[in-house]
Design an enzyme around this catalytic site. Structure first.
Site, PDB file in Angstrom:
ATOM      1  N   ARG A   1       0.838  -1.203   0.000  1.00 32.36           N
ATOM      2  CA  ARG A   1       0.000   0.000   0.000  1.00 32.36           C
ATOM      3  C   ARG A   1       0.868   1.246   0.000  1.00 32.36           C
ATOM      4  O   ARG A   1       1.806   1.376   0.774  1.00 32.36           O
ATOM      5  CB  ARG A   1      -0.903   0.000   1.241  1.00 32.36           C
TER       6      ARG A   1
ATOM      7  N   ARG B   1      -5.431   1.689  -5.007  1.00 34.70           N
ATOM      8  CA  ARG B   1      -4.610   1.029  -3.994  1.00 34.70           C
ATOM      9  C   ARG B   1      -4.676  -0.487  -4.104  1.00 34.70           C
ATOM     10  O   ARG B   1      -5.698  -1.043  -4.477  1.00 34.70           O
ATOM     11  CB  ARG B   1      -4.964   1.473  -2.598  1.00 34.70           C
TER      12      ARG B   1
ATOM     13  N   ASP C   1      -6.737  -1.636   1.031  1.00 28.79           N
ATOM     14  CA  ASP C   1      -7.189  -0.660   2.016  1.00 28.79           C
ATOM     15  C   ASP C   1      -7.945  -1.428   3.092  1.00 28.79           C
ATOM     16  O   ASP C   1      -8.870  -2.188   2.784  1.00 28.79           O
ATOM     17  CB  ASP C   1      -8.116   0.356   1.347  1.00 28.79           C
TER      18      ASP C   1
ATOM     19  N   ASP D   1      -9.945  -0.764   6.718  1.00 31.65           N
ATOM     20  CA  ASP D   1     -10.496   0.241   7.626  1.00 31.65           C
ATOM     21  C   ASP D   1     -11.149  -0.438   8.807  1.00 31.65           C
ATOM     22  O   ASP D   1     -11.992  -1.326   8.634  1.00 31.65           O
ATOM     23  CB  ASP D   1     -11.554   1.097   6.917  1.00 31.65           C
TER      24      ASP D   1
END
Length: 162
Positions: free
Chosen positions: A83, A92, A95, A97
């Site tokens: 990343r 990307r 990712d 989260d």
């Protein structure tokens, strides 16, 4: 152990394989267990539109890690996958989260819980509703109702949950 939800996304370098490999990596986090994960979904990019579609999923973890330690572990996985944070909403490889951590509501420079934009994003709420249907998350709301309200954002289910 503590329930946490993590969103996964990729739109570079065979994104479906990146997300599957990241799910496996989540299953090997110390003091954590991967409970279940959603199907993979294809979604259009948000923000910066001149990039490939994303492959997204959401995972449920049972973890002994603190929110800060879990976030650090997620960043470490992103780095292992290559990343690069070139600009906001950039394409990307991976990712990750941290969406939700067992009712914790907090906001500081490094982490806001629940994730502040999750309730507005079909690519988060639809996969989350698949694995947490009927749940009402403090600070977020009724997962299924939020997902249903966002179904017009253009999201395509690709496979079955695990």
């Amino acid at each position: 152990m503590t329930l946490a939800y993590v969103a996964l996304g990729s739109n570079l370098e065979q994104p479906d394989q990146q997300v599957r490999a990241a799910l496996a990596a989540l299953g090997h986090l110390p003091g954590s267990a991967l409970l279940r994960h959603s199907s993979l979904y294809r979604t259009a990019p948000v923000g910066y539109a001149d990039q490939p579609d994303f492959i997204n999923a959401v995972a449920a973890l049972d973890t002994q890690l603190s929110p800060a330690d879990l976030l650090e572990a997620l960043f470490a996985i992103e780095q292992r996958f290559g990343r690069q944070r070139s600009f906001r909403n950039a394409p990307r490889v991976l990712d990750l989260d941290l969406l939700y951590y067992d009712g914790v509501v907090s906001s500081d420079a490094s982490l806001t819980l629940p994730h502040p934009r999750m309730r507005d994003r079909a690519f988060v709420m639809v996969p989350l509703a698949e694995i947490a249907s009927g749940e009402i998350l403090p600070g977020v709301g009724d997962v299924s109702a939020l997902a249903a309200a966002l179904s017009g954002q253009g999201i395509e289910k690709l496979d079955e949950a695990g």
